[in-house]
Design a protein around this motif. Structure first.
Motif, short mmCIF file in Angstrom:
data_model
loop_
_atom_site.label_atom_id
_atom_site.label_comp_id
_atom_site.label_asym_id
_atom_site.label_seq_id
_atom_site.Cartn_x
_atom_site.Cartn_y
_atom_site.Cartn_z
N ASP A 204 23.34 35.30 29.26
CA ASP A 204 24.67 35.82 28.78
C ASP A 204 25.87 35.43 29.31
O ASP A 204 27.04 35.90 28.94
N PHE B 124 20.63 33.90 33.25
CA PHE B 124 21.61 35.07 33.17
C PHE B 124 22.18 34.18 32.02
O PHE B 124 23.71 33.84 32.21
N SER C 270 21.54 48.39 38.21
CA SER C 270 22.57 46.51 39.15
C SER C 270 22.18 45.90 40.45
O SER C 270 23.57 46.94 41.08
N GLN D 75 28.11 33.67 33.20
CA GLN D 75 27.84 33.91 34.81
C GLN D 75 30.07 33.90 34.80
O GLN D 75 30.48 33.09 34.34
N HIS E 257 20.16 44.70 33.81
CA HIS E 257 20.21 43.01 33.92
C HIS E 257 21.28 41.90 34.32
O HIS E 257 21.46 41.28 34.19
N CYS E 258 22.27 42.85 34.49
CA CYS E 258 23.38 42.58 35.46
C CYS E 258 23.52 42.80 36.63
O CYS E 258 21.86 42.83 37.06
N ARG F 269 14.89 44.74 39.96
CA ARG F 269 14.96 45.85 38.91
C ARG F 269 13.81 46.50 38.88
O ARG F 269 14.53 47.81 37.99
N ARG G 61 23.46 43.23 28.73
CA ARG G 61 23.49 41.69 28.72
C ARG G 61 22.82 41.47 30.49
O ARG G 61 22.41 42.34 31.40
N ARG G 62 22.49 40.19 30.29
CA ARG G 62 21.73 39.05 31.41
C ARG G 62 23.35 38.34 31.87
O ARG G 62 23.09 37.57 31.21
N LEU G 63 23.63 39.20 32.89
CA LEU G 63 24.95 38.68 33.14
C LEU G 63 25.57 38.47 34.74
O LEU G 63 24.67 39.61 35.35
N LEU G 64 26.04 37.70 34.91
CA LEU G 64 25.77 37.62 36.47
C LEU G 64 27.44 37.46 36.61
O LEU G 64 28.40 36.55 36.08
#
Length: 664
Positions: A372, A370, A342, A374, A450-451, A337, A426-429
């Protein structure tokens, strides 16, 4: 291939920018791009290229520039993109899909945006549109009046988009964002009265009344000194509006000191009342009374709409073994990070090597990072039928994230902008499986630090590495120990331990590919009385090997067929020629002799085959082709009996993105 007018004139093909030559040649291209799919008379080109009287040989000069442009575009692969520079008598026509021109995409995005009616959607669309600009329009063209007029028209469209974005920010109550955006534009265009008026209102709504009034007086002086005119109606209206609001505010404070003034920044803002009974809050705020959360209309989170963040990953791969180094490489790449961007990783390797299994295994192991959600999509880059269109995948993603169906934009560009906006914090995969090209992937990449994104492909996707700093994670065939362990996991360790030599031979006959080994295990599972040596004996018959390494709709021949189907005719012929190599090891010279082609052309073909993992470049000018690929290529690209017996051509786990699909 992409054409740029919104900045320096340029053409890019893949990750490479084509060399366009001198200013007049760039100007010819620019004029054709300003009128795409329309015949442009030679006389118009001549009039635009020379401010003064054109030289006697002007026609020859223009014809030469057109000829050079045609050759440059052809060398960049224009035909594959549906691009043609044609001559029609004494006129020229540049035929191409207009979405390849940045000015056209800019116009489409701006047209889709509705700043007042749908500001939450308009902001990402307009930001995406303005992000296409890389400097003053038509930079690098000649300085004649026609080009100056065209550049001015494009600049007016840009300023209109800036003003529209500021209005959208204003409706959402984000007056500081609006003021910052307008301030930068106003400094560069101090006599544009509509822009100054919008800036004054934005400044006033942030509580900076004196700054707002100072912009009015500064502009009034400039208009008088430079143009000898007074402020127009829009500028005067903004000034008088601010004065009246100030007077009203002072009067209200004098008569109702306890209540205070209404915050001007809430004017025109929509409200979204949560079903939990929370008090209404301005849209775009972080929370409402009584713990109610607030989100932009039409952009509810997956948690709001379905009660939980989206979980679209397929089930974990069955009996996944090994790949510790690749899993660790993914962790290191996607945990970075430090850049504020991203992170993106590309898992690449040949058909059947287990790319999807590796990516999905890692995703399940790290799903907790993640919270938020996947997201998963099969891009069908190497499957039956057409590859998945970005707009199709984006629609699925936006719906999973809670966007109402009627609010999903129709175009890929607009949907991509909305997707990035929704997931920015968002914390997204995101797992994008079976990609064909970098261009297919780019619209699907999330924004925000955060993705994280994992892409799998049979191609190396060098374009993503070059433009998006993707981290490549290569997957190779299994060695003897890993391959035998996979057979043991599928058949039981006792059965494999009975004949370890046959297990090693099976690994060799399957080229160490997990897909082939799983198909071999399926054959043995269906024949519990067979020893491993019996199947190994059957597989030694090269005429039967591909058919035996198939299980219903799954098999190596089916997987290879989809790779070969994506090759050009020349590269497919080269692959068939390489199938005649005695030991599968050769250099460019030997390959050229087999193909009956010149060495330079063969070298280019070998590099493309290596990029698709149909051959492997072990060292400089040392290439290898696997036995299974040779067998398939000898069978005319899989059209013979072995190919028909081996399934429909999709790798396991690549079945239209089904959540329950078996990852390969």
């Amino acid at each position: 291939m992409e054409f740029s007018l919104l900045g320096p004139i340029s053409v890019t093909s893949g990750s490479e920018e084509l060399s366009l030559g001198p200013a007049k040649r760039r100007s010819v291209l620019a004029l054709l791009l300003l009128q795409p799919n329309t015949t442009v008379p030679l006389e118009q080109l001549i009039d635009s290229l020379w401010e003064d009287e054109p030289p006697e040989h002007a026609r020859t000069v223009v014809q030469g520039h057109v000829s050079r442009l045609r050759a440059t575009l052809a060398a960049g692969g224009a035909e594959a993109y549906g691009i043609e520079l044609a001559t029609h008598g004494s006129a020229y026509l540049l035929r191409l899909p207009e979405e390849l021109i940045d000015a056209h995409r800019f116009g489409e995005l701006v047209a889709l945006a509705r700043p007042e009616a749908a500001p939450a959607d308009a902001v990402p669309l307009l930001r995406e549109a303005l992000g296409l600009w890389r400097g003053p329009a038509l930079t690098g063209t000649v300085t004649s009046p026609p080009f100056a007029a065209a550049a001015h028209a494009l600049e007016e469209r840009r300023l209109s988009a800036v003003e529209a974005l500021a209005r959208a920010y204003g409706v959402l109550g984000e007056q500081e964002q609006a003021a910052a955006l307008l301030y930068s534009a106003a400094v560069n265009h101090p006599l544009r009265e509509g822009l100054i008026a919008a800036l004054m209102r934005a400044l006033f709504r942030t509580g900076r009344q004196s700054d707002a009034l100072e912009w009015y007086h500064r502009t009034r002086r400039l208009l008088s000194e430079e143009l000898g005119v007074d402020p127009g109606e829009r500028l005067r209206a903004a000034y008088e509006e601010i004065l009246r609001a100030e007077a009203t505010d002072r009067g209200r404070k004098a008569t109702e000191p306890a209540r205070g003034a209404k915050d001007a920044s809430t004017e025109g803002r929509a409200f979204h009342v949560k079903p939990d009974g929370a008090a209404p809050s301005p849209e775009g705020g972080s929370s409402g009374a009584a713990g109610g959360t607030v989100t932009p209309a039409g952009a509810e989170t997956g948690r709001d709409r379905a009660g939980a963040a989206p979980r679209l990953l397929p089930r974990p791969p069955a009996r996944f073994l090994g790949r510790e180094h690749q899993l660790q490489a993914l962790t290191e790449a996607l945990a970075d990070r430090t850049t504020g961007e991203s992170p993106l990783a590309v898992v690449a390797g040949p058909a059947g090597v287990g790319k999807t299994a590796c990516a999905v295994q890692w995703a399940h192991l790290h799903a907790g990072a993640f919270p938020d959600g996947q997201l998963f999509a099969d891009l069908r880059g190497f499957g039956e039928g057409d590859e998945a269109a970005p707009a199709e995948i984006l629609r699925d993603f936006l719906l999973a994230l809670g966007t109402r169906p009627e609010r999903v934009p129709g175009s890929a560009q607009a949907a991509s902008a909305l997707f990035r906006s929704l997931v920015a914090e968002r914390r997204l995969l995101v797992v994008l499986d079976n990609a064909r090209s970098s261009a297919q992937v780019r619209p699907l990449l999330p924004g925000g630090p955060h993705c994280a994104t994992v892409v799998t492909s049979r191609s190396r996707l060098d374009g993503l590495v070059a433009t998006d700093c993707a981290w490549p994670v290569g997957l190779q065939a299994l060695g003897h120990e890993e391959g035998a362990a996979l057979l043991g996991a599928m058949l039981g360790s006792v059965r494999v331990a009975e004949d370890p030599a046959a297990a090693r031979e099976l690994v060799d006959l399957c080229d160490g590919l997990p897909l082939a080994l799983r198909a071999a295990a399926a054959q043995l599972t269906a024949r519990p009385r067979w020893r491993l040596a019996r199947l190994a004996s059957a597989l030694r018959d090269e005429r039967r090997r591909l058919a035996l390494l198939s299980a219903e709709d799954t098999g190596i021949a089916a997987a290879l067929r989809m790779s070969v189907a994506r090759l050009s005719a020349d590269d497919a012929r080269l692959l068939r020629a390489l199938a005649n190599s005695p030991d599968g090891h050769l250099n460019a010279s030997a390959a050229a002799a087999l193909a009956g082609s010149d060495q330079e052309r063969t070298q280019d073909g070998l590099e493309r085959l290596a990029e698709m993992h149909l051959v492997d470049e072990e060292a400089t000018d040392v290439y290898t082709i696997s036995t299974l690929t040779q067998l398939f290529a000898r069978d005319e690209g899989g059209d013979g009996e072995r190919g028909r017996e081996s399934g429909d051509g999709t790798e396991p786990g690549g079945q239209g993105g089904r959540p329950g699909g078996t990852p390969r």
